[in-house]
Design a protein around this motif. Structure first.
Motif, PDB file in Angstrom:
ATOM      1  N   TYR A  75      77.107  23.587  26.433  1.00  0.00           N
ATOM      2  CA  TYR A  75      76.777  24.590  27.450  1.00  0.00           C
ATOM      3  C   TYR A  75      77.935  25.558  27.651  1.00  0.00           C
ATOM      4  N   THR A 105      69.015  16.944  28.219  1.00  0.00           N
ATOM      5  CA  THR A 105      69.306  18.064  27.327  1.00  0.00           C
ATOM      6  C   THR A 105      68.452  17.976  26.059  1.00  0.00           C
ATOM      7  N   THR A 141      70.640  33.001  36.555  1.00  0.00           N
ATOM      8  CA  THR A 141      71.743  32.217  36.026  1.00  0.00           C
ATOM      9  C   THR A 141      73.062  32.804  36.496  1.00  0.00           C
ATOM     10  N   GLU A 152      65.995  24.744  26.500  1.00  0.00           N
ATOM     11  CA  GLU A 152      67.384  24.907  26.096  1.00  0.00           C
ATOM     12  C   GLU A 152      67.380  25.143  24.590  1.00  0.00           C
ATOM     13  N   MET A 198      64.925  18.885  26.911  1.00  0.00           N
ATOM     14  CA  MET A 198      64.791  20.318  27.184  1.00  0.00           C
ATOM     15  C   MET A 198      64.817  21.129  25.897  1.00  0.00           C
ATOM     16  N   MET A 199      65.593  20.667  24.928  1.00  0.00           N
ATOM     17  CA  MET A 199      65.622  21.383  23.649  1.00  0.00           C
ATOM     18  C   MET A 199      64.282  21.225  22.933  1.00  0.00           C
ATOM     19  N   ARG A 204      59.131  26.498  34.489  1.00  0.00           N
ATOM     20  CA  ARG A 204      59.142  25.656  33.287  1.00  0.00           C
ATOM     21  C   ARG A 204      57.812  24.932  33.150  1.00  0.00           C
ATOM     22  N   LYS A 264      74.665  20.462  20.918  1.00  0.00           N
ATOM     23  CA  LYS A 264      74.466  21.349  22.055  1.00  0.00           C
ATOM     24  C   LYS A 264      75.717  21.394  22.906  1.00  0.00           C
TER      25      LYS A 264
END
Ligand SMILES: Nc1ncnc2c1ncn2[C@@H]1O[C@H](COP(=O)(O)OP(=O)(O)OP(=O)(O)O)[C@@H](O)[C@H]1O
Ligand SMILES: [Mg+2]
Lengths: 377, 275
Positions: A30, A62, B101, A71, A65-66, B173, A28
Motif C-alpha cells: 500500500y 487484502t 482517499t 485493490e 479485495m484483490m 463496493r 501487494k
C-alpha cells in the motif's frame, strides 16, 4: 438440498477438481515499501470451500479485495479460469461478496436489495419477483420482503446479504468475516447455513476468518496466512494433525510448547534437550540437524497417570488446577517452569488432586519439533 | 441544559439571566436592520425615510407591475437556478473526490475549492473582469452564471462532504460486486443517501447567487440586472420605497429557502437514524 452425509469425504472430492482461480506471484504494497502480500501463489478449486485463516494484519482481506477487484495487485496476475482479471473492473467480475457489516442498502427494502443485482442485469419484472422470492425462501426469511434493513436483527441482515450475493447465481462467492458481528450461538447456526448453501448450490466459497474453530468446521481447505505469505494450505485434518511449521501448529488449535536444543537427529526422529533439562524424542517436522527447536504437543495428546506406562519420556510435574469442561477435564501441570495443559475425556479420567505430583508424557510422534524462528508471528 | 432538578444557586440564576439578555440583544442586533426595511415597503410616502405617515400597497403594486423589476426578478431566478445547478454538479463531484482517499496535496486542494468563501468578493470580481474580458464573457449571462457557480460551489462541497462523512463506502463496493457500474452505483446508492446534502447545498448556492451584487456590478449588461443590482442603482438614483418592496420580496424568498434547508436537515436526521 443434498444431505451432507451423502457427500464423499472432503479431501477426495476436491483434490481432483479443476482450478477456478489462480493467484500467480501476487504481491501487494500500500505504501510502496512494506509488502502486505508477498509473492503469493494460490489455486482455488472449483466447488471448494476455501478459508483464509491467520492473525490480524496477515493479508487475508487484502487478498480477497484483490480477487474482488477493489485493490490492485502491485505485481502478479490473478486468473479466473483462462481470463486475467487485472484489467477487469469489479462490477464485471461476477463474483458475489458478503461483508462483515452486511452492507445492505439502507434506503431500499429487503426485496429491493435482493432485486438490485437482477435489475442491474436487466431482468424483467416477473423474473425478478420470482427470483427474489426464491432467494428469501432459501435463507428462510420469506416474510420480510417489505421491511427495511434497520428493522432486522444482525443474523437476519446477514442472511439477506447472503441472499443478495447469491441471487444472481455467481459461481464464486467471497466472504470476509461474515459472522464476526454475531453472537456465538447465531454464529454457529449461520456457519451451518452457509455450509449447506455451499453444498446445495455447488458454490466455490473463499471465506476469511480469524476464528480457527470456524475454519476447521466449515472448510474443505484452509490457507494459513502469516506476514503476507501462505504458511500452509491443507484440509482441516491435515492442518490440525500435521501442521507444517510452528506457526501453524500454535495458531491452529491449542498446544503446549517446550523450547530446547537439538541433541541428535536421525531421519524423522530427533532428540531435544528442553530448557527444563528433559530429553524428549520428537518427530522432526521443520528443524535442521542442530540448533534450537520448539516441541509442540496438543493437550489431548498429553497422557497422565497410568497412561504414561511404557512411554519413552516421562516428565514429573505438579497439578496446579483441574478444570471441568463437561466432556473433558483440563489438567494444568506445572513442570519445567511451564504451564502444561493435558486434556482428558471425562469418562476415563481419574481426576488428579490439585497439588499432587503427577507424571505425564506423550508418544514421540505426537511431539512435533519445529524451528522456533518460524513459530512466532 | 443538564441542570435537571438540581436547585440553582443565586449566582447561577443571575448568570442564566445575563446569558438570556445577551442572547436577545444579539438577536435584535442581527435581525433589526433586516426588519427595519420592511415597514417602508408599505409606506405611502415618496421617499425611503422614516417616519412613515401613512400605509399603502402602492409600492408593492409598483414593484410587481414595473417591467424593469420584473426583468430583474426573472434574471435573479434564471441566473440563480443555472449557477446553483452548475455549482451542485461541480461541488458534489469535488466533495466525492475529496472524500474518497488521502492523496498528496489533498488539503491544498480542499483549501483551493473552498477559497471563494474567504477571498474578498471585490478582488474576485475584478479578477473575473480581467479574465473574462478577453474571452468575451463580460456582459453575458454565461459570465455571471460561471462567476456565481464558483461562489456557490463551496457551499455544496461543505454540505455534501458532511453527508458523505456518514456514508459507508462499503455500500459502493457491495453495489459493484452486485454488477453495478460506478455511475449506476452512484445513481442508485450514493446519490439517494447523500441527497439531503446535495439539495441543501443547491439551496445555499442559489441563495449565494440570489443576493450577490458585486460580480454582477462588474459583469452584467443592463439587460442582465438582478434584483440586488437594481436595488443598488435604485439607492443611488431615486431612493424610492420601491426598494423596500423589493427587499421585502427578497426577505420572503430567503425565509422560504431557510425553511427548506431546515426541513431537509430534519429529513437527513431521520434517514441517518434509520440507516
Ligand atoms: N487501504 C490500506 N492502506 C494501507 N494499509 C493497509 C490498507 N489495508 C490494509 N492495510 C495494511 O495491510 C496489512 C494487511 O491488512 P489486511 O486487512 O489484509 O489484514 P487481515 O489479514 O485481513 O487482518 P484482520 O484479520 O485484522 O482483518 C495490515 O498491516 C494493514 O494495516
Ligand atoms: Mg481483514
Amino acid at each position: 438440498m443434498k444431505a451432507p452425509k451423502n457427500l464423499p469425504t472432503r479431501q477426495s472430492d476436491f483434490a481432483t477438481a479443476p482450478t477456478l482461480v489462480t493467484f500467480e506471484k501476487i504481491s501487494k504494497t500500500y505504501d510502496g515499501h512494506t509488502h502486505v502480500v508477498k509473492n503469493l501463489d494460490l489455486e482455488i478449486r472449483r466447488g471448494e470451500f476455501l478459508t483464509l485463516l491467520g492473525p490480524s494484519g496477515s493479508g487475508k482481506t487484502t487478498c480477497l479485495m484483490m480477487l474482488a477487484g477493489f485493490e490492485v495487485p502491485t505485481s502478479g496476475e490473478i486468473w479466473h479460469g483462462e481470463v486475467p482479471l487485472s484489467r477487469k473492473p469489479p462490477h464485471e467480475r461476477g463474483i458475489g461478496m458478503v461483508f462483515q457489516n452486511y452492507a445492505l442498502f439502507p434506503h431500499m427494502s429487503i426485496a429491493e436489495n435482493i432485486a438490485f443485482p437482477l435489475e442491474v442485469r436487466g431482468l424483467g419484472r416477473a423474473a425478478i419477483a420470482e427470483k427474489v422470492k426464491r432467494a428469501l425462501d432459501m435463507v428462510r426469511l420469506p416474510q420480510i420482503a417489505d421491511r427495511r434493513p434497520n428493522q432486522l436483527s444482525g443474523g437476519q441482515q446477514q442472511r439477506v446479504a447472503l441472499a443478495r450475493a447469491l441471487v444472481f447465481e455467481p459461481e464464486l462467492v467471497l466472504m470476509d468475516e461474515p459472522l464476526g458481528a454475531l453472537d456465538k450461538q447465531l454464529r454457529e447456526h449461520m456457519q451451518y447455513e452457509i455450509r449447506s448453501l455451499h453444498m446445495s448450490l455447488g458454490l466455490t466459497v473463499v471465506y476469511v476468518t480469524h476464528d480457527q474453530t470456524e475454519a476447521l468446521t466449515m472448510s474443505d481447505r484452509i490457507a494459513v496466512f502469516a506476514g503476507g505469505r501462505i504458511r500452509q494450505l491443507a484440509d482441516p485434518r491435515a492442518l490440525y494433525e500435521e501442521p507444517a511449521d510452528g506457526l501453524v501448529a500454535t495458531f491452529v488449535g491449542e498446544s503446549n510448547r517446550f523450547d530446547g536444543t537439538i541433541v541428535s537427529r536421525d531421519g524423522d526422529t530427533a532428540v531435544i534437550a528442553t530448557r527444563g533439562g528433559t530429553r524428549l524424542e520428537a518427530f522432526a517436522v521443520d528443524i535442521g540437524a542442530t540448533g534450537p527447536a520448539a516441541v509442540i504437543v496438543r493437550p489431548e495428546n498429553v497422557r497422565i497417570g497410568a497412561a504414561v506406562d511404557g512411554l519413552r519420556d516421562v516428565i514429573t510435574g505438579r497439578v496446579v488446577d483441574v478444570v471441568y469442561h463437561g466432556d473433558h477435564l483440563q489438567v494444568h501441570i506445572a513442570a519445567e517452569g511451564l504451564d502444561v495443559v493435558a486434556k482428558q475425556p471425562t469418562r476415563d479420567a481419574e481426576a488428579p488432586t490439585v497439588g499432587s505430583e503427577i507424571r505425564f508424557g506423550f508418544l514421540s510422534r505426537h511431539a512435533r519439533a519445529y524451528d522456533p524462528a518460524r513459530t512466532d508471528h | 441544559m443538564s441542570h435537571n432538578s438540581m436547585p440553582l444557586t443565586t449566582s447561577e440564576r443571575l448568570s442564566g439571566r445575563l446569558l438570556a439578555a445577551v442572547a436577545v440583544a444579539t438577536a435584535i442586533f442581527l435581525v433589526a436592520p433586516i426588519l427595519a426595511i420592511v415597514p417602508l415597503a408599505f409606506s405611502d410616502g415618496e421617499f425611503l425615510v422614516y417616519p412613515i405617515r401613512g400605509y399603502s400597497l402602492k409600492w408593492m403594486e409598483a414593484f410587481f407591475s414595473s417591467e424593469k423589476w420584473a426583468m430583474a426578478v426573472k434574471n435573479s431566478f434564471f441566473i440563480g437556478s443555472l449557477s446553483a445547478a452548475l455549482a451542485t454538479v461541480l461541488g458534489t463531484m469535488a466533495a466525492i473526490g475529496l472524500s474518497r482517499t488521502d492523496f498528496l496535496g489533498k488539503n491544498v486542494l480542499t483549501g483551493f475549492v473552498l477559497s471563494p468563501l474567504v477571498v474578498p468578493i471585490v478582488i474576485y470580481a475584478v479578477g473575473l473582469y480581467f479574465f473574462f474580458a478577453p474571452l468575451g464573457l463580460t456582459q453575458s449571462y454565461t459570465g455571471i452564471v460561471l462567476a456565481h457557480a464558483a461562489l456557490g460551489a463551496p457551499f455544496v462541497v461543505v454540505t455534501v462532504s458532511a453527508s458523505l462523512s456518514g456514508f459507508d463506502h462499503n455500500l459502493m463496493r457491495a453495489a459493484a460486486s452486485l454488477g453495478a457500474s460506478p455511475l449506476l452505483a452512484f445513481r442508485r446508492v450514493m446519490l439517494p443517501l447523500v441527497l439531503p446534502g446535495v439539495v441543501t447545498g443547491a439551496l445555499f448556492a442559489f441563495a449565494a447567487s440570489f443576493d450577490e451584487v458585486v460580480t454582477v456590478l462588474f459583469l452584467a449588461a443592463p439587460e442582465q440586472r438582478t434584483i440586488p443590482r437594481e436595488m443598488f442603482s435604485g439607492l443611488r438614483e431615486s431612493l424610492s420605497p420601491i426598494i423596500a418592496a423589493a427587499s421585502a420580496v427578497m426577505i420572503v424568498i430567503a425565509v422560504l429557502l431557510l425553511a427548506a434547508v431546515e426541513l431537509l436537515k430534519r429529513r437527513a436526521q431521520r434517514m441517518r437514524a434509520t440507516a
